[in-house]
Design a protein around this motif. Sequence first.
Motif: not given
Length: 579
Positions: A79-84, A205-225
């Motif tokens: 939440k505090n942007n210390k993790l991606d 259902d376990l997934a990867f949780m992505i910082d809501d400021d990291q929309g591009d990272l979410l796309k990368d994760f989805n494309m790879i997985l």
Amino acid sequence: MKKYLIALIILLVACSPIQTSERVVRIGLDEDYAPVQYMDGSEIVGIFPDIIDWMSDNSNLSFEYVIYKNFNDMIDDLKNNKLDAVSAVASIEERRAFAYFTDFTYDIESVALTRNSMDFSDEADLMKSNVALIEGFTVSSKVEKRYPDKEFVYVSTVDEGIKGLSVGNYDAFICELAQASYYVDDLNVVNLKVLHNINLDISTDLAFMIDDDQGDLLKDFNMILNNMPDQVKEDIEGEWVSLTRNEWTIWFNVITLSLAVIAVIALFIVIWNRSLKKEVNKKTDELTGALNKNKDQQKLLKEMNDSLEQTVEERTRELLGVNEALEKSIQSLKDTQVELVEARKIASLGSLVTALSHELNTPVGSSLISNSAIHSELKVLSRLLESDQLSRGKLGKSFDKMQSLCDLNESGLNKVKAIIDDFKEISIKKGERSFRQVKLSDAVALSYHQVFKDMSLEIEYDFEMSLSLKSNLELLVLVFSNLMKNSLNYAVLDLGYIKISALKDDETCIIKYYDSSLVIKPEIVSQMFEPFHTSDRGGHMGLGLYKVYNIIHYTLGGKIYYVGDQKPHFEIKFPVSND
């Protein structure tokens, strides 16, 4: 001087490995969520770390692990942007309000465990008992919502729950299948079982949780997985989830594959080291030819050569350390393989004892009943004799009845004797029989006359009549006679003909046994070589193929398979090295 500096820069660039742009992702992992992710010594391992490793190997993402003891602290840092990103998190509405979740999910089924001595007819029956849950888990919340009036027992961890169930603190324990699989093995608990007849229809259902400021990272994760092959997912799950009863074979395959991978890595390291040395020598020769015009050039060449040699020495020391670690890993895997072999032997012995007990139960029980009836009849005769009421007719009927009971008793004892005689053949060990050169045609002919005698049956010899191998004639006759008896006993239609082919080269002798009516249902192929397995309960004990398997595998040193192609047959392989 400027020319030399430019040449030096070009040379250093040429010697450096090509770099591709990478994105470093700070990802949080829970250190105590086995086998999904957990600390094994100083290393984080499990299902999701394996998935992350695959992502790293197949994309331009690299990952910086941040390990947490407290799950809530990890979520707060996201939440505090210390993790991606955060690994292995259940997607619930509260979390979706401040973070993204990948399309990829790992579905973990929830199961109910109980002791081997207990059974429940359905879920309603289960909820009448004393049931334990893990406090604060998503699975527990779903069960509580389904049964709001039910009073549950709460434990802090999965291992606490399994230990408590094993010693009888409660009747059942609901948790995730993956965790149950890990801790049942880890704690060496042997008195628990999964209630397979009760489907809770509850999963996480376990997934990867992505910082809501990291929309591009979410796309990368989805494309790879989304590009992850299904076989990779199955292999990762199979390595960490092993609750089923027949997992020894899987573990043998995992160990074999691991040894192969380690061997390939070691070979790659050796080749890499040699290639690096060749590259150093090549660059040194080039520098010697280009910088031999004056002393300054020679000095520069020496400095660069010394630097490269130092690099080689440092890399060599590193590789020696890696090789030592690999040797320890290989030894550890070999030790594990020995332990698994011993465990498999114990399991096989238990299965054989159970099957033998089942087969002996009927004839022994029949004999006991017959004896009991004879004793009862003798008591009746004794009472009639004492009361002087015994007539010739009654005595005759009693003798006839006792004669029938004695015949029944004798039949049961003969059945027991037949089972014991069969087991004598099964227990033949290597070294108890002498081995010499045996003609295959002799073994087949003796078996044929032993089984079919005066029957008119066509048999085709598809091999050189002079073909021989180092073996034991009596044991080969046992093998072929049991195969022929199997053909005779289980023929779908009239047995038309038998064909035996053989090929021998410098390494292997391959024998194929065909009969024209051989039909084995696919569902029984995996059990056909087990003791007392038979599709005909009309008097056959089901030991024929088991004897064939034992003699070939453990006494003659070969292998036997069933090949269910267009022409179903048994295939036997003997190593020619025995010759």
